[in-house]
Design an enzyme around this catalytic site. Structure first.
Site, PDB file in Angstrom:
ATOM      1  N   ASP A  63       0.844  -1.204   0.000  1.00 53.19           N
ATOM      2  CA  ASP A  63       0.000   0.000   0.000  1.00 53.19           C
ATOM      3  C   ASP A  63       0.877   1.251   0.000  1.00 53.19           C
ATOM      4  O   ASP A  63       0.367   2.374  -0.137  1.00 53.19           O
ATOM      5  CB  ASP A  63      -1.005  -0.004   1.153  1.00 53.19           C
ATOM      6  CG  ASP A  63      -0.347   0.031   2.527  1.00 53.19           C
ATOM      7  OD1 ASP A  63       0.887  -0.123   2.607  1.00 53.19           O
ATOM      8  OD2 ASP A  63      -1.067   0.216   3.524  1.00 53.19           O
ATOM      9  N   SER A  64       2.205   1.058   0.087  1.00 52.41           N
ATOM     10  CA  SER A  64       3.136   2.176  -0.124  1.00 52.41           C
ATOM     11  C   SER A  64       2.901   2.795  -1.495  1.00 52.41           C
ATOM     12  O   SER A  64       3.331   3.922  -1.748  1.00 52.41           O
ATOM     13  CB  SER A  64       4.582   1.693   0.003  1.00 52.41           C
ATOM     14  OG  SER A  64       4.798   0.540  -0.780  1.00 52.41           O
ATOM     15  N   ASP A 102      -1.090  -6.191  -0.419  1.00 52.23           N
ATOM     16  CA  ASP A 102      -1.251  -5.538   0.885  1.00 52.23           C
ATOM     17  C   ASP A 102      -2.719  -5.174   1.075  1.00 52.23           C
ATOM     18  O   ASP A 102      -3.325  -4.567   0.191  1.00 52.23           O
ATOM     19  CB  ASP A 102      -0.438  -4.240   0.858  1.00 52.23           C
ATOM     20  CG  ASP A 102       0.300  -3.980   2.146  1.00 52.23           C
ATOM     21  OD1 ASP A 102       0.114  -4.731   3.108  1.00 52.23           O
ATOM     22  OD2 ASP A 102       1.089  -3.018   2.155  1.00 52.23           O
ATOM     23  N   LYS A 132      -1.062  -9.378   2.832  1.00 51.35           N
ATOM     24  CA  LYS A 132      -0.306  -8.920   4.001  1.00 51.35           C
ATOM     25  C   LYS A 132      -1.221  -8.041   4.842  1.00 51.35           C
ATOM     26  O   LYS A 132      -1.975  -7.228   4.301  1.00 51.35           O
ATOM     27  CB  LYS A 132       0.937  -8.126   3.591  1.00 51.35           C
ATOM     28  CG  LYS A 132       1.713  -7.550   4.785  1.00 51.35           C
ATOM     29  CD  LYS A 132       3.061  -7.002   4.398  1.00 51.35           C
ATOM     30  CE  LYS A 132       3.011  -5.604   3.853  1.00 51.35           C
ATOM     31  NZ  LYS A 132       2.431  -4.597   4.790  1.00 51.35           N
ATOM     32  N   GLU A 201       9.406  -4.367  10.354  1.00 48.97           N
ATOM     33  CA  GLU A 201       9.792  -3.050   9.821  1.00 48.97           C
ATOM     34  C   GLU A 201      10.214  -2.120  10.955  1.00 48.97           C
ATOM     35  O   GLU A 201       9.542  -2.035  11.998  1.00 48.97           O
ATOM     36  CB  GLU A 201       8.610  -2.433   9.053  1.00 48.97           C
ATOM     37  CG  GLU A 201       8.954  -1.034   8.530  1.00 48.97           C
ATOM     38  CD  GLU A 201       7.961  -0.473   7.518  1.00 48.97           C
ATOM     39  OE1 GLU A 201       6.999  -1.178   7.141  1.00 48.97           O
ATOM     40  OE2 GLU A 201       8.173   0.678   7.095  1.00 48.97           O
TER      41      GLU A 201
HETATM   42  O1  KIV Z   1       3.527  -1.144   1.709  1.00 46.76           O
HETATM   43  C1  KIV Z   1       4.689  -1.572   1.664  1.00 46.76           C
HETATM   44  O2  KIV Z   1       5.431  -1.346   0.709  1.00 46.76           O
HETATM   45  C2  KIV Z   1       5.162  -2.359   2.786  1.00 46.76           C
HETATM   46  C3  KIV Z   1       6.605  -2.751   2.801  1.00 46.76           C
HETATM   47  C4  KIV Z   1       7.414  -1.590   3.142  1.00 46.76           C
HETATM   48  C5  KIV Z   1       6.859  -3.900   3.679  1.00 46.76           C
HETATM   49  O3  KIV Z   1       4.418  -2.642   3.672  1.00 46.76           O
END
Ligand code: KIV
Length: 314
Positions: A63-64, A102, A132, A201
């Site tokens: 979700d980044s 995610d 995730k 993290e």
């Molecule tokens: O959203 C994301 O990219 C993440 C990673 C940094 C693990 O959760």
């Protein structure tokens, strides 16, 4: 879409093709073999394809993407539809790596049955192989329900960006004895509930090393030191496409911003100087058509267009 755009075919990761598909079992075997697990985020077809072809084991549609691709201030506004859209693009590109989606903020924080329904959409509609979720022991019930629904789950503890406001900012977690112990308890709870691996993290490397020793499932670190079973980075951090200074844990492997900037600047210069496109970059009439057109009586509309300078405003 350019008429010249066509893609090169790739070998598929099918049994016997020489590129075996990465599965939950492959990821877990790597921990037993003490073989480091390489993970990276990707959000679109080209970056996912390059990431897969380079041999990354697990691709996270994180979700980044809300921050690095969509320009949001945090990951909190990201929606299910945005995550599904990007997961589908990644799925189309990836043959070998495991694709994990995610779950966005709000999609798993209410009723368990709603969270399971959202998670199954990633597998059913977007081709993800796992989801995730962020959180520790407080997610045990949900992780169990997801596993019951045949959805493999990657846990995520430590600095969990969806808890931005609760944490009071993006701060390294697990720095006190109580927080250290609580994080180990969270990891154990996620393992017991059925997570196939855990992202750690933003935690001190000593804590990540302890978690890695404590649980039999793989730990995937980001800002968690070298002793995790695997590492993950955000693709845009890796290649400098974030428009922000790199965090301490980021290693920049390329400067894509500079590469793109140079290319775009040169393109603008070439357009301004009419040196783009060249004759070799243009389509031409067949000789026969050109000859027929040349033999026609001159008509006003067939005359070559003269380029007139636009008069400057007074
Ligand atoms: O959203 C994301 O990219 C993440 C990673 C940094 C693990 O959760």
């Amino acid at each position: 879409m350019s008429v010249t755009t066509s893609r090169q075919p790739r070998p598929s990761a099918q049994p016997g093709s020489g590129t075996p598909k990465v599965t939950v079992q492959t990821i877990q075997q790597k921990k037993r073999d003490r073989s480091p697990i390489a993970c990276l985020t990707a959000y679109d077809y080209p970056t996912a394809r390059l990431t897969d072809e380079a041999g990354v084991d697990l691709i996270l549609v994180g979700d980044s993407l809300g921050m690095v691709v969509l320009g949001y201030e945090s990951t909190l506004p990201v929606t299910m539809e945005e995550m599904l859209h990007h997961t589908r693009a990644v799925r189309r590109a990836v043959r070998r790596a495991m694709v994990v989606a995610d779950m966005p903020y709000g999609s798993y924080h209410g009723r368990v049955d709603e969270a399971v329904a959202n998670a199954t959409r990633f597998l059913k509609e977007a081709g993800a192989e796992a989801v995730k979720i962020e959180g520790g022991a407080n997610r045990s019930k949900l992780v169990r329900a997801l596993c019951d629904a045949e959805v493999p789950v990657l846990g995520h503890i430590g600095l969990t960006p969806q808890s931005l406001h609760k944490m009071g900012g993006y701060k390294v977690q697990g720095k006190t004895v109580a927080a250290f112990d609580a994080l180990i308890d969270d990891a154990r709870a996620l393992e017991a509930a059925g997570c196939f691996a855990i992202v750690l993290e933003g935690v001190p490397s000593a804590l990540a090393a302890s978690v890695t020793n404590e649980v039999a499932i793989p730990t995937i670190g980001i800002g968690a030191g070298a002793e995790c079973d695997g590492q993950i980075l955000v693709f845009h951090d890796l290649v400098n496409l974030t428009f922000a200074p790199a965090a301490k844990f980021v290693r920049r492997y390329a400067d894509a911003a500079q590469l793109f900037r140079d290319a775009i600047t040169r393109y603008c210069e070439d357009v301004a100087q009419r040196s783009f496109p060249a004759d070799a970059e243009s389509y031409h009439l067949p000789t026969e058509t050109a000859a027929l057109l040349a033999s026609r009586p001159a008509a006003a509309h067939a005359k070559p267009r003269t380029l007139r300078a636009i008069p400057k405003k007074a």
